[in-house]
Scaffold this active site. Structure first.
Site, PDB file in Angstrom:
ATOM      1  N   HIS A   1     -35.160 -41.285  26.413  1.00 51.95           N
ATOM      2  CA  HIS A   1     -36.583 -41.200  26.750  1.00 51.95           C
ATOM      3  C   HIS A   1     -37.131 -42.619  26.916  1.00 51.95           C
ATOM      4  O   HIS A   1     -36.940 -43.459  26.033  1.00 51.95           O
ATOM      5  CB  HIS A   1     -37.332 -40.427  25.660  1.00 51.95           C
ATOM      6  CG  HIS A   1     -36.929 -38.980  25.624  1.00 51.95           C
ATOM      7  ND1 HIS A   1     -36.603 -38.303  24.465  1.00 51.95           N
ATOM      8  CD2 HIS A   1     -36.770 -38.094  26.653  1.00 51.95           C
ATOM      9  CE1 HIS A   1     -36.283 -37.052  24.786  1.00 51.95           C
ATOM     10  NE2 HIS A   1     -36.369 -36.902  26.085  1.00 51.95           N
ATOM     11  N   GLY A   2     -37.769 -42.837  28.047  1.00 52.43           N
ATOM     12  CA  GLY A   2     -38.194 -44.199  28.386  1.00 52.43           C
ATOM     13  C   GLY A   2     -39.105 -44.834  27.357  1.00 52.43           C
ATOM     14  O   GLY A   2     -39.099 -46.059  27.169  1.00 52.43           O
ATOM     15  N   ASP A   3     -39.893 -44.005  26.679  1.00 51.86           N
ATOM     16  CA  ASP A   3     -40.863 -44.550  25.720  1.00 51.86           C
ATOM     17  C   ASP A   3     -40.283 -44.602  24.300  1.00 51.86           C
ATOM     18  O   ASP A   3     -41.038 -44.674  23.333  1.00 51.86           O
ATOM     19  CB  ASP A   3     -42.148 -43.712  25.752  1.00 51.86           C
ATOM     20  CG  ASP A   3     -41.903 -42.251  25.407  1.00 51.86           C
ATOM     21  OD1 ASP A   3     -40.732 -41.830  25.415  1.00 51.86           O
ATOM     22  OD2 ASP A   3     -42.879 -41.524  25.128  1.00 51.86           O
TER      23      ASP A   3
ATOM     24  N   ARG B   1     -33.633 -32.638  29.235  1.00 53.23           N
ATOM     25  CA  ARG B   1     -33.845 -31.237  29.640  1.00 53.23           C
ATOM     26  C   ARG B   1     -33.182 -30.983  30.981  1.00 53.23           C
ATOM     27  O   ARG B   1     -33.406 -29.952  31.594  1.00 53.23           O
ATOM     28  CB  ARG B   1     -35.356 -30.925  29.786  1.00 53.23           C
ATOM     29  CG  ARG B   1     -36.217 -31.242  28.589  1.00 53.23           C
ATOM     30  CD  ARG B   1     -35.965 -30.301  27.423  1.00 53.23           C
ATOM     31  NE  ARG B   1     -36.890 -30.586  26.332  1.00 53.23           N
ATOM     32  CZ  ARG B   1     -36.723 -31.547  25.425  1.00 53.23           C
ATOM     33  NH1 ARG B   1     -35.645 -32.326  25.473  1.00 53.23           N
ATOM     34  NH2 ARG B   1     -37.605 -31.744  24.464  1.00 53.23           N
TER      35      ARG B   1
ATOM     36  N   HIS C   1     -32.955 -41.603  19.493  1.00 54.42           N
ATOM     37  CA  HIS C   1     -34.337 -41.298  19.881  1.00 54.42           C
ATOM     38  C   HIS C   1     -35.289 -41.881  18.842  1.00 54.42           C
ATOM     39  O   HIS C   1     -34.848 -42.421  17.813  1.00 54.42           O
ATOM     40  CB  HIS C   1     -34.539 -39.782  19.958  1.00 54.42           C
ATOM     41  CG  HIS C   1     -33.790 -39.141  21.079  1.00 54.42           C
ATOM     42  ND1 HIS C   1     -34.407 -38.685  22.221  1.00 54.42           N
ATOM     43  CD2 HIS C   1     -32.467 -38.886  21.241  1.00 54.42           C
ATOM     44  CE1 HIS C   1     -33.499 -38.164  23.037  1.00 54.42           C
ATOM     45  NE2 HIS C   1     -32.308 -38.272  22.462  1.00 54.42           N
TER      46      HIS C   1
ATOM     47  N   TYR D   1     -36.912 -27.001  16.561  1.00 57.18           N
ATOM     48  CA  TYR D   1     -37.585 -26.338  17.684  1.00 57.18           C
ATOM     49  C   TYR D   1     -36.567 -26.213  18.801  1.00 57.18           C
ATOM     50  O   TYR D   1     -35.804 -27.147  19.045  1.00 57.18           O
ATOM     51  CB  TYR D   1     -38.825 -27.100  18.155  1.00 57.18           C
ATOM     52  CG  TYR D   1     -38.534 -28.395  18.865  1.00 57.18           C
ATOM     53  CD1 TYR D   1     -38.509 -28.457  20.255  1.00 57.18           C
ATOM     54  CD2 TYR D   1     -38.257 -29.545  18.154  1.00 57.18           C
ATOM     55  CE1 TYR D   1     -38.224 -29.640  20.913  1.00 57.18           C
ATOM     56  CE2 TYR D   1     -37.968 -30.734  18.797  1.00 57.18           C
ATOM     57  CZ  TYR D   1     -37.953 -30.776  20.175  1.00 57.18           C
ATOM     58  OH  TYR D   1     -37.652 -31.942  20.823  1.00 57.18           O
TER      59      TYR D   1
ATOM     60  N   GLU E   1     -32.771 -39.254  15.427  1.00 57.81           N
ATOM     61  CA  GLU E   1     -34.135 -39.787  15.453  1.00 57.81           C
ATOM     62  C   GLU E   1     -34.148 -40.922  14.437  1.00 57.81           C
ATOM     63  O   GLU E   1     -34.059 -40.686  13.236  1.00 57.81           O
ATOM     64  CB  GLU E   1     -35.135 -38.695  15.059  1.00 57.81           C
ATOM     65  CG  GLU E   1     -35.072 -37.443  15.931  1.00 57.81           C
ATOM     66  CD  GLU E   1     -35.777 -37.618  17.265  1.00 57.81           C
ATOM     67  OE1 GLU E   1     -36.521 -38.606  17.434  1.00 57.81           O
ATOM     68  OE2 GLU E   1     -35.573 -36.766  18.151  1.00 57.81           O
TER      69      GLU E   1
HETATM   70 ZN    ZN Z   1     -36.413 -38.742  22.539  1.00 63.26          ZN
END
Ligand code: ZN
Length: 491
Positions: free
Chosen positions: A126-128, A188, A227, A287, A309
């Protein structure tokens, strides 16, 4: 170009309304506000002008100290120059905007096929979430600086092929947003077992395609993606059949819990989590998500992948990066080292001619198949320790064989010798041609003496083939001993 990129980067970061602690679990709720495409509407633009000064200062501060994509490429090139004896750099493709997806491979024999497991680390999916890309450069440098000094560094360099992709999403990073340049969430975009949303190969993002080709090209035993936004080690399955949220374990649930616990318990405080017992979670229990990379790796690439994470704060102040590295360092190292410190490893041979067979390994009671390598027929089967397992080796055209092992702390080396289902004519001569060591020179040798006292040469060739096989096994056993193997079993 560089200046323009930096300016654009700062402007986009400035406009972004991403909350710094957007957790993976909170993604759906926060997507509307975090998605940069929504930030380009009129009200966001007005908002941008209204409190320009304070927001600009805050966002510029955020980027300060983090590597740009150019900085990252430079750091990787400098690394492979400095540590050229144990590394190489290669690209697995390009992003939508044409940025190369650079990988560093760390091994005592980078780029060479060996009877060793391979591990991949992927950052910045994820870029952010930029912490991972920084941590992976810390990791590479630490391994280079400590090889032959620290036992763990030496163990990894000499017994594992470690592939590091610091940024899977360089475009998203430079745009300061989660998705890639086409605004697609790359986690995704993989084919999914429950939802057939990404089955159209042509519509897949180039970054996703690059990962899929890479995983088909290199037989990774395990991997992890980094992440940010929470502190937990997440394992398959990520989705459920009915899309509801509950614990949904894959066939290797015990092994995944074991691997995740290695990460969380080696971490400074991940295992103390109040939200996630032991600092680990089943993906679907947290989730459900569909099209994720983790499940695809396990199902299609034979690769046990975790989603890590690593920082509650998605984009912490850069001055905190050394301490975040310190918190994650042992976790990152121990996870890679677990590939040789645990599990069942070995090779599959033919009893007919002794050649390696690229067969398959299954474990009774676990609906999952591990494939042996094409060149050396080596396999690496991760399993949770402190249990008894029946390991089965199969190969088309051969009778399958099984044996029961007790897997305690430490790895087990288990070689299989399979009998052909029927007799194979000329198998001994074939062994000479197929032998992995120096087969070309032997072929020339056989051709040179062809026809003269053939029976004498035939016996000589058989002996040579046997010695060749013996030598290969000695090398393998030596390697395995270096990794702390307790015993070698041949069945
Ligand atoms: Zn992520």
């Amino acid at each position: 170009m560089n200046l323009m990129q930096n300016l654009l980067f700062s402007l986009l970061i400035l406009a972004s309304t991403i909350p710094s602690s957007l957790a993976k679990g909170a993604f759906k709720k926060s997507l509307a506000s975090s998605d940069f495409s929504n930030a380009s509407n009129a009200s966001s633009a007005r908002h941008l002008l209204e409190d320009n000064d304070s927001r600009a200062k805050r966002r510029v501060d955020l980027v300060q100290g983090y590597m740009t994509n150019d900085d990252l490429e430079r750091a990787m090139k400098e690394f492979v120059q400095r540590c050229s004896n144990i590394s190489r750099m290669y690209s697995i493709g390009k992003s939508v905007n044409g940025v190369p997806l650079w990988v560093i491979e760390i091994s005592d024999k980078p780029g060479e096929e060996e009877t060793e497991p391979a591990f991949k680390y992927i950052g910045n999916v994820h870029g952010d979430e930029p912490v991972g890309r920084e941590l992976l450069i810390f990791l590479a440098n630490w391994l280079c600086d400590n090889h032959l000094k620290d036992p763990l560094a030496t163990l990894i360099v000499e017994n594992v092929h470690l592939h590091i992709l610091p940024s899977m999403n360089p475009d998203g990073y430079s745009l300061g947003k989660r998705g890639n340049a086409n605004n697609i969430d790359l986690n995704r975009d993989f084919p999914d077992q429950f939802v057939f949303l990404n089955d159209d190969e042509d519509s897949r993002q180039p970054e996703t395609r690059a990962i899929m080709d890479w995983a088909r090209d290199i037989r990774f035993t395990a991997s992890a993606t980094l992440h940010g936004g929470a502190l937990v080690a997440n394992y398959p399955w990520d989705g459920t059949r009915d899309k509801r949220t509950y614990y949904y374990g894959c066939p290797d649930d015990d092994t995944f819990q074991f691997m995740s616990s290695i990460y969380s318990h080696s971490h400074y405080n991940m295992s103390l989590s109040k939200e996630f017992p032991g600092g680990i979670t089943n993906g679907a229990a947290w989730y459900p998500l569909y099209g994720g990379m983790q499940d695809w790796n396990y199902i299609h690439a034979g690769c046990f992948e975790l989603t890590l994470e690593v920082s509650d704060d998605k984009w912490p102040n850069a001055s905190e990066l050394p301490i975040i590295w310190k918190y994650n360092k042992m976790s990152m190292l121990n996870l890679v080292a677990s590939l040789v410190k645990t599990g069942v490893h070995g090779r599959i041979y033919s009893s007919g001619d002794g050649r390696p067979l690229p067969g398959f390994i299954t474990v009774s009671g676990i609906n999952y198949t591990v494939r042996a390598g094409k060149a050396f027929a080596d396999y690496h089967r991760l399993l949770a320790p402190r249990d008894k397992y029946e390991v089965v080796a199969t190969m088309p055209g051969y009778k399958s064989k099984n044996t029961t092992i007790w897997l305690d702390e430490g790895p087990v080396t288990l070689d299989f010798v399979l009998d052909p289902e029927g007799s194979i004519k000329g198998s001994i001569l074939q062994n000479v041609y197929d032998c992995n060591c120096n087969s070309k020179s032997k072929l020339e040798f056989v051709q040179f003496f062809g026809g003269v006292h053939l029976e004498v040469y035939f016996v000589f060739i058989v002996i040579l083939g046997f010695l060749c096989l013996l030598f290969q096994r000695r090398v393998k056993v030596k390697n395995r001993q270096a990794a702390g193997a307790k015993r070698t079993v041949v069945v």
